[in-house]
Design a protein around this motif. Structure first.
Motif, PDB file in Angstrom:
ATOM      1  N   ASN A 139       1.053  -0.991   0.116  1.00 29.13           N
ATOM      2  CA  ASN A 139       0.440   0.042  -0.155  1.00 29.13           C
ATOM      3  C   ASN A 139       0.992   0.864   0.052  1.00 29.13           C
ATOM      4  O   ASN A 139       0.239   2.311   0.679  1.00 29.13           O
ATOM      5  CB  ASN A 139      -1.151   0.418   1.130  1.00 29.13           C
ATOM      6  N   VAL A 140       2.267   1.229  -0.657  1.00 27.70           N
ATOM      7  CA  VAL A 140       2.541   2.374  -1.069  1.00 27.70           C
ATOM      8  C   VAL A 140       2.733   3.942  -1.557  1.00 27.70           C
ATOM      9  O   VAL A 140       0.883   3.351  -2.851  1.00 27.70           O
ATOM     10  CB  VAL A 140       3.736   2.272  -1.288  1.00 27.70           C
ATOM     11  N   LYS A 141       2.659   4.643  -1.355  1.00 29.04           N
ATOM     12  CA  LYS A 141       2.275   5.849  -2.049  1.00 29.04           C
ATOM     13  C   LYS A 141       3.089   6.215  -3.393  1.00 29.04           C
ATOM     14  O   LYS A 141       4.532   5.102  -3.994  1.00 29.04           O
ATOM     15  CB  LYS A 141       2.210   6.488  -1.704  1.00 29.04           C
ATOM     16  N   ALA A 142       2.399   6.222  -4.966  1.00 30.35           N
ATOM     17  CA  ALA A 142       3.172   6.721  -6.234  1.00 30.35           C
ATOM     18  C   ALA A 142       4.498   7.650  -5.815  1.00 30.35           C
ATOM     19  O   ALA A 142       5.286   7.292  -6.300  1.00 30.35           O
ATOM     20  CB  ALA A 142       2.012   6.465  -7.443  1.00 30.35           C
ATOM     21  N   THR A 143       3.280   8.863  -5.848  1.00 31.46           N
ATOM     22  CA  THR A 143       4.518  10.241  -4.944  1.00 31.46           C
ATOM     23  C   THR A 143       5.100   9.550  -3.986  1.00 31.46           C
ATOM     24  O   THR A 143       4.782   9.772  -3.068  1.00 31.46           O
ATOM     25  CB  THR A 143       3.863  10.898  -5.051  1.00 31.46           C
ATOM     26  N   GLY A 144       6.841  10.099  -4.229  1.00 33.05           N
ATOM     27  CA  GLY A 144       7.564  10.135  -3.288  1.00 33.05           C
ATOM     28  C   GLY A 144       8.124   8.744  -2.661  1.00 33.05           C
ATOM     29  O   GLY A 144       9.450   8.493  -1.820  1.00 33.05           O
ATOM     30  N   HIS A 145       7.304   7.108  -3.625  1.00 30.21           N
ATOM     31  CA  HIS A 145       7.940   6.343  -2.518  1.00 30.21           C
ATOM     32  C   HIS A 145       9.592   5.886  -3.021  1.00 30.21           C
ATOM     33  O   HIS A 145       9.920   5.148  -2.123  1.00 30.21           O
ATOM     34  CB  HIS A 145       6.724   4.799  -3.102  1.00 30.21           C
ATOM     35  N   VAL A 146      10.116   6.030  -4.330  1.00 32.91           N
ATOM     36  CA  VAL A 146      11.264   5.452  -4.836  1.00 32.91           C
ATOM     37  C   VAL A 146      12.401   6.751  -3.574  1.00 32.91           C
ATOM     38  O   VAL A 146      13.132   5.589  -3.525  1.00 32.91           O
ATOM     39  CB  VAL A 146      11.945   5.943  -6.097  1.00 32.91           C
ATOM     40  N   ALA A 147      12.163   7.641  -3.346  1.00 30.86           N
ATOM     41  CA  ALA A 147      12.541   8.464  -2.407  1.00 30.86           C
ATOM     42  C   ALA A 147      12.588   7.878  -0.670  1.00 30.86           C
ATOM     43  O   ALA A 147      14.376   7.906  -0.726  1.00 30.86           O
ATOM     44  CB  ALA A 147      11.874   9.913  -2.722  1.00 30.86           C
ATOM     45  N   LYS A 148      12.002   7.468  -0.824  1.00 31.82           N
ATOM     46  CA  LYS A 148      11.671   7.034   1.026  1.00 31.82           C
ATOM     47  C   LYS A 148      12.212   5.522   0.359  1.00 31.82           C
ATOM     48  O   LYS A 148      13.098   5.325   1.299  1.00 31.82           O
ATOM     49  CB  LYS A 148       9.878   6.734   1.536  1.00 31.82           C
ATOM     50  N   LEU A 149      11.608   4.686  -0.720  1.00 34.66           N
ATOM     51  CA  LEU A 149      12.692   3.047  -0.397  1.00 34.66           C
ATOM     52  C   LEU A 149      14.076   3.464  -0.805  1.00 34.66           C
ATOM     53  O   LEU A 149      15.074   2.572   0.069  1.00 34.66           O
ATOM     54  CB  LEU A 149      12.276   2.658  -1.734  1.00 34.66           C
ATOM     55  N   ARG A 150      14.422   4.657  -1.071  1.00 34.74           N
ATOM     56  CA  ARG A 150      16.489   4.868  -1.153  1.00 34.74           C
ATOM     57  C   ARG A 150      16.480   5.156   0.090  1.00 34.74           C
ATOM     58  O   ARG A 150      17.966   4.871   0.242  1.00 34.74           O
ATOM     59  CB  ARG A 150      16.720   6.042  -2.112  1.00 34.74           C
ATOM     60  N   ARG A 151      16.472   5.978   0.978  1.00 32.35           N
ATOM     61  CA  ARG A 151      16.950   5.975   2.656  1.00 32.35           C
ATOM     62  C   ARG A 151      16.234   4.759   3.455  1.00 32.35           C
ATOM     63  O   ARG A 151      17.494   4.685   3.901  1.00 32.35           O
ATOM     64  CB  ARG A 151      15.281   6.938   2.810  1.00 32.35           C
ATOM     65  N   ASP A 152      15.546   4.342   2.796  1.00 33.11           N
ATOM     66  CA  ASP A 152      15.075   2.877   4.054  1.00 33.11           C
ATOM     67  C   ASP A 152      16.734   1.926   3.147  1.00 33.11           C
ATOM     68  O   ASP A 152      17.431   1.439   4.344  1.00 33.11           O
ATOM     69  CB  ASP A 152      13.576   2.413   3.814  1.00 33.11           C
ATOM     70  N   LEU A 153      16.784   2.011   2.211  1.00 35.93           N
ATOM     71  CA  LEU A 153      18.262   1.155   2.370  1.00 35.93           C
ATOM     72  C   LEU A 153      19.262   1.592   2.154  1.00 35.93           C
ATOM     73  O   LEU A 153      20.383   1.502   1.616  1.00 35.93           O
ATOM     74  CB  LEU A 153      18.087   0.888   0.611  1.00 35.93           C
ATOM     75  N   GLY A 154      19.858   3.168   2.564  1.00 38.73           N
ATOM     76  CA  GLY A 154      20.612   3.496   2.710  1.00 38.73           C
ATOM     77  C   GLY A 154      21.494   3.869   1.045  1.00 38.73           C
ATOM     78  O   GLY A 154      22.715   4.212   1.307  1.00 38.73           O
ATOM     79  N   ILE A 155      20.514   4.420   0.364  1.00 39.73           N
ATOM     80  CA  ILE A 155      21.434   5.041  -0.997  1.00 39.73           C
ATOM     81  C   ILE A 155      21.308   6.219  -1.719  1.00 39.73           C
ATOM     82  O   ILE A 155      19.481   7.253  -0.722  1.00 39.73           O
ATOM     83  CB  ILE A 155      20.460   4.353  -1.945  1.00 39.73           C
ATOM     84  N   ALA A 156      22.121   6.823  -1.065  1.00 40.50           N
ATOM     85  CA  ALA A 156      22.158   8.209  -1.502  1.00 40.50           C
ATOM     86  C   ALA A 156      21.190   9.073  -3.015  1.00 40.50           C
ATOM     87  O   ALA A 156      21.296   8.367  -4.092  1.00 40.50           O
ATOM     88  CB  ALA A 156      23.442   9.373  -0.758  1.00 40.50           C
TER      89      ALA A 156
END
Length: 156
Positions: A139-156
């Motif tokens: 149930n992720v949101k389309a907008t902003g999800h990839v940026a959050k995923l990168r933060r969660d994975l520790g990818i700058a």
């Protein structure tokens, strides 16, 4: 209630047709981290935003050892048009019968505009190199999800 994958689960293998006319088999990606994301429909506003965010983050993800695969119930022809229209540079796979979506917990009941409906649950599952779930988000949101995923994975 749809059964969802959780951290530590072995990801179910799949072989699906792709937008480029080939196929993708998950087990052939062993040895690398894989982001598998599930989206409802090609060329819709939210799915376009999410796909373009993955496209724009692909070099950072790949630089950190992650591959990206998108899966939807769209026919290959629609995925090919989507790929061409938005310049997508990662595989999009077609799951017409929704069997993979269902196995991975990305198809079932969800709320849409306050109503309970059955459909694709926008989801992202990250696998470690052995094919084990290291992150599962539903149930992720389309907008902003990839940026959050990168933060969660520790990818700058």
């Amino acid at each position: 209630m749809t059964t969802r994958l959780a951290v530590g689960d072995s990801a179910p293998d799949f072989t699906l047709p792709t937008a480029d006319g080939g196929t993708i088999t998950l087990s052939e990606l062993r040895g690398q981290h894989v982001v598998v994301y599930f989206f409802p429909a090609a060329m819709t506003p939210g799915c376009s935003t999410q796909a373009c965010d993955f496209r724009d983050s692909l070099s950072a993800l790949q630089g950190s050892g992650y591959s990206v695969v998108g899966v939807s119930p769209d026919p290959v022809s629609a995925l090919a048009e989507f790929t061409a229209r938005d310049g997508l540079t990662f595989p999009l796979a077609s799951d017409l019968d929704r069997s993979v979506l269902t196995q991975w917990g990305a198809y079932g009941e969800k709320k849409l505009y306050g109503k309970v409906v059955t459909g694709v649950i926008r989801s992202t599952v990250v696998l470690d190199p052995s094919g084990t779930v290291e992150l599962a988000q539903y149930n992720v949101k389309a907008t902003g999800h990839v940026a959050k995923l990168r933060r969660d994975l520790g990818i700058a």
